[in-house]
Design a protein around this motif. Structure first.
Motif, PDB file in Angstrom:
ATOM      1  N   TRP A   1       0.793  -1.233   0.000  1.00  0.00           N
ATOM      2  CA  TRP A   1       0.000   0.000   0.000  1.00  0.00           C
ATOM      3  C   TRP A   1       0.826   1.285   0.000  1.00  0.00           C
ATOM      4  CZ3 TRP A   1       0.303   3.563   3.857  1.00  0.00           C
ATOM      5  CH2 TRP A   1       0.782   3.146   5.109  1.00  0.00           C
ATOM      6  N   PRO A   2       1.999   1.344   0.671  1.00  0.00           N
ATOM      7  CA  PRO A   2       2.747   2.609   0.581  1.00  0.00           C
ATOM      8  C   PRO A   2       3.173   2.943  -0.846  1.00  0.00           C
ATOM      9  CG  PRO A   2       3.529   1.310   2.437  1.00  0.00           C
ATOM     10  CD  PRO A   2       2.656   0.408   1.612  1.00  0.00           C
ATOM     11  N   ALA A   3       3.633   1.924  -1.575  1.00  0.00           N
ATOM     12  CA  ALA A   3       4.053   2.156  -2.954  1.00  0.00           C
ATOM     13  C   ALA A   3       2.874   2.553  -3.821  1.00  0.00           C
ATOM     14  CB  ALA A   3       4.727   0.901  -3.518  1.00  0.00           C
ATOM     15  N   LEU A  41      12.309   8.169  15.109  1.00  0.00           N
ATOM     16  CA  LEU A  41      11.225   7.231  14.816  1.00  0.00           C
ATOM     17  C   LEU A  41      11.826   5.955  14.244  1.00  0.00           C
ATOM     18  CD1 LEU A  41       8.606   9.630  13.190  1.00  0.00           C
ATOM     19  CD2 LEU A  41       8.702   8.836  15.549  1.00  0.00           C
ATOM     20  N   PRO A  42      11.329   4.797  14.672  1.00  0.00           N
ATOM     21  CA  PRO A  42      11.876   3.528  14.160  1.00  0.00           C
ATOM     22  C   PRO A  42      11.838   3.485  12.645  1.00  0.00           C
ATOM     23  CG  PRO A  42      10.369   3.134  15.974  1.00  0.00           C
ATOM     24  CD  PRO A  42      10.239   4.590  15.626  1.00  0.00           C
ATOM     25  N   SER A  43      12.905   2.985  12.058  1.00  0.00           N
ATOM     26  CA  SER A  43      12.997   2.936  10.604  1.00  0.00           C
ATOM     27  C   SER A  43      13.773   1.706  10.197  1.00  0.00           C
ATOM     28  CB  SER A  43      13.702   4.198  10.074  1.00  0.00           C
ATOM     29  OG  SER A  43      14.993   4.309  10.646  1.00  0.00           O
ATOM     30  N   ALA A  50       6.564  10.193   8.408  1.00  0.00           N
ATOM     31  CA  ALA A  50       6.440   9.810   9.817  1.00  0.00           C
ATOM     32  C   ALA A  50       5.867   8.418  10.005  1.00  0.00           C
ATOM     33  CB  ALA A  50       5.563  10.828  10.556  1.00  0.00           C
ATOM     34  N   LEU A  51       4.913   8.039   9.158  1.00  0.00           N
ATOM     35  CA  LEU A  51       4.182   6.795   9.383  1.00  0.00           C
ATOM     36  C   LEU A  51       4.736   5.608   8.604  1.00  0.00           C
ATOM     37  CD1 LEU A  51       0.531   8.228   9.357  1.00  0.00           C
ATOM     38  CD2 LEU A  51       2.018   7.773  11.326  1.00  0.00           C
TER      39      LEU A  51
END
Length: 214
Positions: A5-7, A203-205, A127-128
């Protein structure tokens, strides 16, 4: 396996940006009865920043869908365009919308895409959707590179042929006033860049080994 979904969301927004820019250009063409001056139309920070975001988002999305590594410089570019679109949203909300200025985007739905949707999407995506490594602080000054070039061209044009994309950059206001605006843009860009860079660390990445840094 990474979620799709992000892509898909990034590609969808990239397509919306392209449609909004093309539709607005076609609208101006029909209104004038001839093609608008491309140096004027594409001289707006809103249009340029959105087109940069379109390219970056599409590139990141394609690399993600093909399971290829996103290079470090592209992560930095994504951080930079996030800053630029937030600036677009702030300037539109505080300086243009109160004056009923279209900011180069007279088509209502295109104006919504370029001035509202993208300035909200880019920081939320950053951020998300944390598919980026911590950005190196030494790369933070790159945030100012594009705005510096853009302002230089705009000020040169304002002094030579009198065209400026936004009323707050009009030399008629006095160069002292314009200088204050430019300094405010640089300060805001650097401050927002620091927030974006900070978020990439706090933020975790993804691990740096997966995404790389510049």
């Amino acid at each position: 396996m990474k979620p799709l979904w992000p892509a898909v969301a990034r590609l969808t927004l990239a397509a919306l940006i392209l449609a909004a820019v093309a539709w607005t250009f076609a609208f101006a063409w029909a209104d004038l009865g001839k093609p608008p001056n491309p140096f004027n139309y594409f001289g707006y920070f809103t249009v340029q920043a959105n087109l940069l975001a379109m390219v970056v988002l599409a590139a990141v999305a394609v690399l993600s869908l093909t399971a290829r590594r996103v290079p470090g410089w592209l992560h930095v570019a994504r951080g930079c365009v996030t800053v630029y679109l937030v600036i677009v949203g702030i300037v539109y909300a505080t300086l243009l919308a109160p004056l009923a200025e279209a900011g180069g985007v007279p088509v209502p739905w295109a104006n919504t895409v370029l001035h509202i949707i993208t300035p909200l999407f880019l920081p939320l995506d950053w951020a998300l959707v944390r598919d980026r490594p911590p950005l190196p602080w030494r790369a933070l000054p790159w945030v100012l590179a594009y705005p510096a070039v853009w302002l230089g061209v705009v000020l040169a044009r304002g002094a030579s042929d009198g065209w400026v994309p936004y009323p707050f950059l009009d030399p008629g206001n006095g160069y002292g006033s314009v200088a204050v605006v430019c300094l405010a843009i640089f300060a805001t860009g650097l401050a927002l860049g620091a927030v974006v860079w900070w978020a990439s660390h706090r933020l975790p990445s993804v691990p740096a080994a997966d995404g790389g840094t510049a």
